[in-house]
Write a protein that holds these residues in place. Structure first.
Motif, PDB file in Angstrom:
ATOM      1  N   GLU A  87      10.305   5.976  -1.961  1.00 55.56           N
ATOM      2  CA  GLU A  87      10.091   7.527  -2.788  1.00 55.56           C
ATOM      3  C   GLU A  87      10.476   7.017  -4.096  1.00 55.56           C
ATOM      4  N   PHE A  88      10.305   7.945  -5.007  1.00 45.70           N
ATOM      5  CA  PHE A  88      10.366   7.932  -6.409  1.00 45.70           C
ATOM      6  C   PHE A  88      11.451   8.679  -6.891  1.00 45.70           C
ATOM      7  N   PHE A  89      12.200   8.234  -8.065  1.00 46.42           N
ATOM      8  CA  PHE A  89      13.184   8.913  -8.634  1.00 46.42           C
ATOM      9  C   PHE A  89      12.947   9.047 -10.011  1.00 46.42           C
ATOM     10  N   GLU A  90      13.830   9.757 -10.766  1.00 45.98           N
ATOM     11  CA  GLU A  90      13.735  10.012 -12.181  1.00 45.98           C
ATOM     12  C   GLU A  90      14.273   9.248 -13.022  1.00 45.98           C
ATOM     13  N   HIS A  91      13.499   8.884 -14.118  1.00 45.53           N
ATOM     14  CA  HIS A  91      14.154   8.151 -15.183  1.00 45.53           C
ATOM     15  C   HIS A  91      13.453   8.507 -16.531  1.00 45.53           C
ATOM     16  N   THR A  92      14.332   8.886 -17.455  1.00 46.48           N
ATOM     17  CA  THR A  92      13.703   9.468 -18.616  1.00 46.48           C
ATOM     18  C   THR A  92      12.231   8.954 -19.028  1.00 46.48           C
ATOM     19  N   ALA A  93      12.082   7.820 -19.417  1.00 46.31           N
ATOM     20  CA  ALA A  93      10.795   7.479 -20.065  1.00 46.31           C
ATOM     21  C   ALA A  93      10.048   6.804 -18.975  1.00 46.31           C
ATOM     22  N   ASP A  94      10.502   6.322 -17.827  1.00 42.89           N
ATOM     23  CA  ASP A  94       9.775   5.466 -16.876  1.00 42.89           C
ATOM     24  C   ASP A  94       9.854   6.172 -15.488  1.00 42.89           C
ATOM     25  N   ILE A  95       9.340   5.353 -14.472  1.00 43.14           N
ATOM     26  CA  ILE A  95       9.488   5.944 -13.213  1.00 43.14           C
ATOM     27  C   ILE A  95      10.235   4.882 -12.279  1.00 43.14           C
ATOM     28  N   GLY A  96      11.472   5.369 -11.495  1.00 42.89           N
ATOM     29  CA  GLY A  96      11.941   4.827 -10.681  1.00 42.89           C
ATOM     30  C   GLY A  96      11.389   4.828  -9.120  1.00 42.89           C
ATOM     31  N   VAL A  97      11.616   3.694  -8.373  1.00 43.01           N
ATOM     32  CA  VAL A  97      11.010   3.654  -6.911  1.00 43.01           C
ATOM     33  C   VAL A  97      12.239   3.058  -6.180  1.00 43.01           C
ATOM     34  N   ARG A  98      12.566   3.935  -5.197  1.00 43.87           N
ATOM     35  CA  ARG A  98      13.491   3.370  -3.764  1.00 43.87           C
ATOM     36  C   ARG A  98      12.576   2.720  -2.915  1.00 43.87           C
ATOM     37  N   ILE A  99      12.870   1.641  -2.476  1.00 42.68           N
ATOM     38  CA  ILE A  99      12.040   1.331  -1.159  1.00 42.68           C
ATOM     39  C   ILE A  99      12.945   0.816  -0.142  1.00 42.68           C
ATOM     40  N   TYR A 100      12.274   1.333   1.125  1.00 43.91           N
ATOM     41  CA  TYR A 100      12.998   0.873   2.228  1.00 43.91           C
ATOM     42  C   TYR A 100      12.302   0.165   3.174  1.00 43.91           C
ATOM     43  N   ALA A 101      12.927  -0.914   4.039  1.00 44.52           N
ATOM     44  CA  ALA A 101      12.153  -1.779   4.922  1.00 44.52           C
ATOM     45  C   ALA A 101      13.184  -2.379   5.868  1.00 44.52           C
ATOM     46  N   GLN A 102      12.484  -2.826   7.160  1.00 47.43           N
ATOM     47  CA  GLN A 102      13.205  -3.513   8.131  1.00 47.43           C
ATOM     48  C   GLN A 102      13.461  -4.974   7.590  1.00 47.43           C
ATOM     49  N   SER A 103      12.686  -5.598   7.247  1.00 49.06           N
ATOM     50  CA  SER A 103      12.779  -7.120   6.839  1.00 49.06           C
ATOM     51  C   SER A 103      12.435  -7.199   5.256  1.00 49.06           C
ATOM     52  N   ILE A 104      12.771  -8.379   4.770  1.00 43.15           N
ATOM     53  CA  ILE A 104      12.688  -8.705   3.486  1.00 43.15           C
ATOM     54  C   ILE A 104      11.010  -8.625   2.943  1.00 43.15           C
ATOM     55  N   GLU A 105      10.238  -9.240   4.200  1.00 51.15           N
ATOM     56  CA  GLU A 105       8.825  -9.230   3.813  1.00 51.15           C
ATOM     57  C   GLU A 105       8.307  -7.910   3.697  1.00 51.15           C
ATOM     58  N   GLU A 106       8.908  -6.980   4.608  1.00 48.98           N
ATOM     59  CA  GLU A 106       8.360  -5.759   4.604  1.00 48.98           C
ATOM     60  C   GLU A 106       8.716  -4.878   3.504  1.00 48.98           C
ATOM     61  N   LEU A 107       9.796  -5.375   2.750  1.00 44.92           N
ATOM     62  CA  LEU A 107      10.081  -4.776   1.535  1.00 44.92           C
ATOM     63  C   LEU A 107       9.271  -5.161   0.467  1.00 44.92           C
ATOM     64  N   PHE A 108       8.901  -6.229   0.524  1.00 44.82           N
ATOM     65  CA  PHE A 108       7.818  -6.698  -0.557  1.00 44.82           C
ATOM     66  C   PHE A 108       6.487  -6.052  -0.386  1.00 44.82           C
ATOM     67  N   GLU A 109       6.244  -5.617   0.820  1.00 42.15           N
ATOM     68  CA  GLU A 109       4.842  -5.064   1.026  1.00 42.15           C
ATOM     69  C   GLU A 109       5.074  -3.617   0.789  1.00 42.15           C
ATOM     70  N   ASN A 110       6.128  -3.072   1.208  1.00 39.58           N
ATOM     71  CA  ASN A 110       6.569  -1.468   0.700  1.00 39.58           C
ATOM     72  C   ASN A 110       6.413  -1.298  -0.736  1.00 39.58           C
ATOM     73  N   SER A 111       6.938  -2.202  -1.499  1.00 36.76           N
ATOM     74  CA  SER A 111       7.228  -1.880  -2.919  1.00 36.76           C
ATOM     75  C   SER A 111       5.690  -2.310  -3.578  1.00 36.76           C
ATOM     76  N   ALA A 112       4.781  -3.084  -2.947  1.00 31.94           N
ATOM     77  CA  ALA A 112       3.364  -3.221  -3.325  1.00 31.94           C
ATOM     78  C   ALA A 112       2.718  -1.849  -3.023  1.00 31.94           C
ATOM     79  N   ARG A 113       2.939  -1.385  -1.888  1.00 34.62           N
ATOM     80  CA  ARG A 113       2.361  -0.025  -1.601  1.00 34.62           C
ATOM     81  C   ARG A 113       2.814   1.161  -2.506  1.00 34.62           C
ATOM     82  N   ALA A 114       4.100   1.028  -2.685  1.00 35.05           N
ATOM     83  CA  ALA A 114       4.678   2.245  -3.689  1.00 35.05           C
ATOM     84  C   ALA A 114       4.108   1.993  -5.229  1.00 35.05           C
TER      85      ALA A 114
END
Lengths: 483, 141
Positions: free
Chosen positions: B6-33
């Protein structure tokens, strides 16, 4: 909400004392009015001012201009000078990804009456002729060897290729070509990424704007610059595109490792840095300067495309339309400049991250024709309100490492701007003020809505009241091309 | 499957919060974001492959390097990934090997929603949660 310690120095200057956070080597100083300060404290930008004060070799204070807002590593609007002789560092985060993002301002001999009925045509032709948007590709094709020359020579390369005249270079910071660029310090990836984007405006807050001078504050300086009420000007805001982003990314990766290697402690890894005299820093400086030259070449090409667009609309040469460059400033850069510190002349590395150099009258770097008035400082506002032309002061040299603000400064996040705005209402609002907008996407227009920015009038007022600059004139937008 | 990001607010930029069950999935979901910002979800035919190997000093640095590598590969070589086969070995936890499948996507012809300049280290967090992992990254846009 930031609830740290801040003390009033004057009506326009505030101090974050060294005692606020153990590890601060100097105090933080924020230029702002009381009203603006309460707004500034709404995000985490003051904390970033304190974090920058951790940098080894930082001199006097970690500064922030009134257009300060939350960035990453440095705040936007941040200024920090470091002393190479005292272990001073250089930080790619203090320059940013868009190396030498900057602004140039052109005058014309046209008046409001000459363009009033042609605004739509002008903006359409500009939109057609100037590549803009996220992935815009330039019309310039450069080989690797040619790109090398571009990186070494900047705007001078562009002029040699027929984009503009030698006189343009006289009125660019560093004459559009900073010395010391080292194309060998640039990665293959950056070369490749840069090739496709030379001569493009870009997206986000980058723009082209046709404006009218609507207020003059210093008649003498305005006259010397050939500026008058009702005159049409053009402003160009762009930077080093993907080339600069890649250089920054490459060197943040290098400098993250330098934190351990040189035993540097900073509270935010985006402040990764290396001692100025280290090999890592030397390489970064060579690559950063290459990116700075890329940006100067880019703005030179963009200006050429603007001149051609006006020639098309008015069927006259740009010379007979009086489209001469007033000045070009860099507002994301690190520069080596001389200052007197405790009675001793020192060469300092001045990081300006969303801040503009503002040399006062008499500075030897200034072109002859601006020597007695000080350096022109171009402050773009938002697309619905106004922009300013200021000049630098002696006081800025003594107080802020010859630095001043760089724009209005964001107030709302991009998401918030989209969430709280409506495209049709915004276009109607702008059109009721006589402003036409062309953009590749609705989203960018909403993100850049005037309500997403601070009031540039207030920002300019603060830097002038604090003595860092002097107002020359204000320009109102007539039409805008957004990426 | 729960929320990937999910995305969250940052004044000039964009923040993203990523969830996953494994570390590999965390990297995959961050790429999807990341690519949901750049191109949005595109239905592409994955007819090209790309191998990415990265090493870092810690997991946070590896995540930032990974995202910046994907941005760089997209804007330089016009490669838009569709699937990610990521391996991060337990005995070598700061090294990533990925085999990406995707297709050519020319950002100079096709629509690009947001020009993400880079992923930054500012406020970067990777946490273990009861359900797996959570990370926060701020993109410079």
């Amino acid at each position: 909400m930031w609830e740290g310690l801040i003390e009033k120095i004057t009506d326009y200057k505030w101090r974050i004392p060294k005692s606020y956070k153990p590890g601060m080597r100097v105090e933080g100083v924020i230029y702002a009015s009381e009203k603006m300060l309460s707004q500034i404290k709404k995000d985490n930008a003051p904390e970033q001012v304190a974090n920058v004060a951790f940098l080894p070799g930082i001199v006097k204070y970690s500064l922030a201009m009134p257009d300060i807002h939350w960035g990453y590593g440095f705040c936007i609007g941040g200024v920090a000078a470091t002393d190479p002789e005292e272990g001073g560092v250089i930080s790619p985060g203090g320059v940013g990804f868009d190396i030498n993002c900057g602004v140039r301002l052109l005058k014309t001999n046209l008046e409001l009456g000459d363009v009033k009925d042609k605004i739509s045509k002008i903006v359409d032709v500009l939109y057609q002729n100037v590549p803009s948007g996220v992935g815009s590709r330039g019309q310039i094709r450069v080989s690797n060897q040619e790109e090398r020359r571009l990186l070494l020579e900047g705007a001078r390369w562009a002029v040699k290729k027929g984009f503009g005249i030698g006189e343009d270079l006289e009125v660019c910071e560093e004459r559009g070509s900073i010395e010391g660029a080292d194309p060998d310090s640039v990665s293959e990836r950056a070369y490749e990424r840069g090739k496709q984007q030379a001569g493009t405006l870009g997206s986000g807050n980058h723009f082209l704007e046709v404006q009218v001078v609507d207020d003059i504050y210093d008649r003498e300086v305005a006259e010397k610059l050939g500026l008058f009420i009702g005159q049409i000007t053009v402003m160009i805001h762009s930077g080093s595109r993907g080339f600069g982003y890649q250089v920054c990314d490459d060197y943040v990766r290098v400098m993250i490792k330098c934190l351990d290697k040189y035993n540097i402690r900073v509270p935010d890894r985006q402040l990764a840095c290396a001692p100025i005299n280290s090999p890592e820093a030397k390489n970064y400086i060579g690559a950063m300067k290459s990116a700075a030259n890329y940006a100067w070449a880019n703005r030179q090409v963009l200006m050429h495309l603007v001149r051609e667009s006006f020639e098309k609309v008015f069927s006259k040469s740009w010379q007979s339309l009086g489209m001469y460059l007033i000045y070009d400033v860099a507002h994301n850069i690190a520069k080596f400049e001389k200052y007197i510190i405790d009675g001793q002349e020192k060469v300092l590395c001045v990081h300006r991250k969303g801040a503009t150099r503002a040399f006062g009258p008499g500075h030897k770097e200034l072109p002859e024709k601006y020597k007695d008035m000080g350096q022109p400082v171009i402050i773009p506002g938002d697309m619905g309100r106004a922009s300013y032309l200021l000049v630098g002061t002696k006081k800025a040299e003594e107080e802020s490492f010859s630095s001043t603000c760089h724009g209005a400064g964001r107030l709302k996040s991009r998401h918030e701007a989209i969430r709280t705005g409506d495209f049709n209402t915004l276009i109607k609002e702008l059109s009721s003020k006589g402003i036409e907008v062309r953009a590749t996407g609705k989203k960018t227009v909403l993100e850049e809505a005037p309500s997403a920015y601070k009031n540039v009038d207030e920002v300019a007022e603060v830097v002038c009241k604090a003595g860092l600059s002097k107002k020359v004139c204000r320009m109102k937008p007539l039409c805008v091309v957004k990426g | 499957m729960g929320k990937e990001f999910e995305f969250f607010e940052h004044t000039a930029d964009i923040g993203v919060r990523i969830y996953a069950q494994s570390i590999e999935e965390l990297f995959e979901n961050s790429a999807r974001a990341l690519f949901s910002l750049i191109t949005g979800n595109r239905d592409i035919l994955p007819n090209l492959e790309k191998e990415i190997i990265l090493e870092a000093q810690n997991i946070e640095e590896l995540l930032v390097n990974w995202l910046n590598e994907l941005i760089s590969v997209f804007f330089t070589y016009k490669f838009l990934p569709k699937s990610y086969n990521i391996r991060i070995k337990e005995k070598d936890p700061y090294k990533l090997e990925a085999l990406l499948k995707g297709s050519e996507y020319d950002p100079y012809i096709n629509e690009v929603k947001t020009e993400v300049k880079a992923a930054t280290y500012h406020n970067l967090k990777i946490e273990k949660t009861p359900g797996g992992y959570k990370a926060e990254v701020i993109f410079d846009v």
